[in-house]
Design an enzyme around this catalytic site. Structure first.
Site, mmCIF file in Angstrom:
data_model
loop_
_atom_site.group_PDB
_atom_site.id
_atom_site.type_symbol
_atom_site.label_atom_id
_atom_site.label_comp_id
_atom_site.label_asym_id
_atom_site.label_seq_id
_atom_site.Cartn_x
_atom_site.Cartn_y
_atom_site.Cartn_z
ATOM 1 N N SER A 86 -9.539 5.426 15.863
ATOM 2 C CA SER A 86 -9.431 6.172 14.770
ATOM 3 C C SER A 86 -9.999 7.635 15.120
ATOM 4 O O SER A 86 -9.977 8.548 13.929
ATOM 5 C CB SER A 86 -10.370 5.563 13.648
ATOM 6 O OG SER A 86 -11.560 5.243 14.131
ATOM 7 N N THR A 204 -10.721 12.782 13.294
ATOM 8 C CA THR A 204 -10.003 11.611 12.865
ATOM 9 C C THR A 204 -8.602 11.647 13.253
ATOM 10 O O THR A 204 -8.049 12.784 13.097
ATOM 11 C CB THR A 204 -10.114 11.079 11.460
ATOM 12 O OG1 THR A 204 -9.882 9.857 10.924
ATOM 13 C CG2 THR A 204 -9.471 12.305 10.479
ATOM 14 N N ARG A 214 1.118 13.471 7.236
ATOM 15 C CA ARG A 214 0.110 13.146 6.289
ATOM 16 C C ARG A 214 -1.232 13.760 6.825
ATOM 17 O O ARG A 214 -1.739 13.691 7.818
ATOM 18 C CB ARG A 214 0.278 11.639 6.033
ATOM 19 C CG ARG A 214 -1.057 10.954 5.237
ATOM 20 C CD ARG A 214 -2.331 10.777 5.941
ATOM 21 N NE ARG A 214 -3.201 10.250 4.953
ATOM 22 C CZ ARG A 214 -4.647 10.207 5.333
ATOM 23 N NH1 ARG A 214 -5.014 10.432 6.590
ATOM 24 N NH2 ARG A 214 -5.386 9.446 4.710
ATOM 25 N N ASP A 217 -8.536 13.501 3.984
ATOM 26 C CA ASP A 217 -9.560 14.287 3.603
ATOM 27 C C ASP A 217 -10.530 15.138 4.556
ATOM 28 O O ASP A 217 -11.020 16.213 4.159
ATOM 29 C CB ASP A 217 -10.381 13.434 2.488
ATOM 30 C CG ASP A 217 -11.135 12.314 3.681
ATOM 31 O OD1 ASP A 217 -10.565 11.749 4.573
ATOM 32 O OD2 ASP A 217 -12.323 12.183 3.270
HETATM 33 N N1 ASP Z 1 -10.759 9.612 5.788
HETATM 34 C C1 ASP Z 1 -9.696 9.380 6.888
HETATM 35 C C2 ASP Z 1 -8.535 9.965 6.514
HETATM 36 O O1 ASP Z 1 -8.152 9.237 5.213
HETATM 37 C C3 ASP Z 1 -10.005 7.974 7.576
HETATM 38 C C4 ASP Z 1 -11.343 7.042 7.350
HETATM 39 O O2 ASP Z 1 -12.395 7.982 7.582
HETATM 40 O O3 ASP Z 1 -11.408 6.187 7.307
HETATM 41 O O4 ASP Z 1 -7.880 10.146 7.251
#
Ligand code: ASP
Length: 336
Positions: A86, A204, A214, A217
């Site tokens: 991730s 991320t 896309r 946050d």
């Molecule tokens: N917040 C991240 C996103 O929506 C994913 C995550 O932290 O789990 O891209």
């Protein structure tokens, strides 16, 4: 007028419930007081995988490195870990099989920020974010422009997706499944440096098999990360769509500014979001925070969020407090 008064009343109540409460939150406050910093940095990051990043950040600070170096090079450790699905080059691709990465960085001194979103093929998006902050007049660059800038800055490229991620994606594609939003994580790393200043960063690959383009946050200042040098820092992980609509990390810092401890501020933010969100406790959102006194804390919308904390005295993974169903009230919230 009525609406304004109701919002105001609700707001006041909510603050009253976090400041000086004797109940559940009161005990969290007492625990945090006991952990108050005397000397040295406090580094907090999301998830157990953040611990290796924290340790690197501490090493840099201990050797006299800057808070920003500690954030950037600390996050490098997680971005370099190809087993992490991730973050960085090991991250999951989007629906088209392309890895698009998001990152941001903030410096308490000067209230500076830099961010990149949907950047492709750059090994360390956190470094691209830092360069945006330090070398441009902008805060955020996206897509091909962000990549061009990173290349011009001499940042390293990387092959992505990895072979393993490509095979998983092909399998996903052959089944024509929807991207269910269950596969994602972020490293958000925030720290109080020995000089009393706050710094933070986020990196991320976002929501696995997301729509091309896309953005979550994590690269949004106030969403996945917020630093206020007078107050503290906060970061988020979880479903970005449920954080960015509410300026989640900004809310956490605002709660701390009004007297809440880090744990209370994270809890109150989850509760505030849950009250407004029809998905209630199924939000999949988590926050971490650190304040001026060196107190730290975290909270999530459900059980299962753990985070890493590192100081010169210890480096460990802790379990975050989850907001209880009772605290959340009826699913779907109060619908003001
Ligand atoms: N917040 C991240 C996103 O929506 C994913 C995550 O932290 O789990 O891209």
């Amino acid at each position: 007028m009525l609406t304004t008064r109701r919002v105001f009343l609700h707001h006041s109540l909510s603050i009253a419930s976090v400041v000086g409460a004797n109940g559940l939150l009161g005990s969290a406050q007492a625990k945090e007081k006991a952990m108050a910093r005397t000397t040295g940095p406090v580094i907090v990051s999301t998830w157990p995988f953040g611990k290796a990043s924290n340790d690197e950040a501490l090493r840099i600070l201990t050797q006299g490195g800057s808070g920003l170096d500690a954030v950037e090079k600390g996050i490098w450790v997680t971005e370099n870990d190809l087993s992490n699905s991730s973050v960085g080059a090991g991250g999951m691709p989007n629906a088209k099989g392309v890895v698009q990465l998001d990152a941001c960085i903030m410096s308490g001194p000067g209230h500076k920020a830099g961010s990149v979103a949907a950047i492709e093929g750059i090994r360390h998006p956190i470094s691209a974010a830092r360069r945006v902050m330090e070398k441009t007049k902008h805060v955020m660059l996206v897509g091909s422009g962000a990549r061009e800038f990173a290349l011009k800055e001499g940042l390293e490229t990387a092959e992505m997706p990895t072979e393993a991620r490509r095979r998983e994606w092909l399998q996903w594609k052959s089944k024509q499944e929807n991207a269910d939003g269950k596969n994602h994580d972020t490293i958000a790393l925030i720290l109080l440096a020995p000089d009393g200043h706050f710094y933070g960063g986020c990196s991320t690959s976002g929501w696995a098999y997301k729509l091309s383009g896309r953005v979550g946050d994590s690269p949004i200042i106030g969403g996945g990360l917020y630093v206020d040098d007078q107050v503290g820092a906060a970061g988020a992980t979880g479903l970005g769509e449920n954080v960015m609509r509410y300026c989640g990390s900004f809310q956490v810092v605002s709660f701390m500014q009004r007297g809440a401890t880090p744990t209370e501020a994270c809890l109150e933010t989850v509760k505030a979001i849950a009250r407004k969100d029809p998905k209630g406790s199924d939000l999949s959102i988590n926050f971490i925070a650190v304040d001026k006194k060196g107190r730290y804390g975290a909270a999530g919308s459900a059980q299962g969020f753990s985070y890493s904390v590192t100081t010169p005295k210890f480096s460990r993974v802790e379990t975050a407090r989850a907001v209880t169903a009772k605290e959340l009230g009826p699913i779907g919230g109060n619908r003001l």
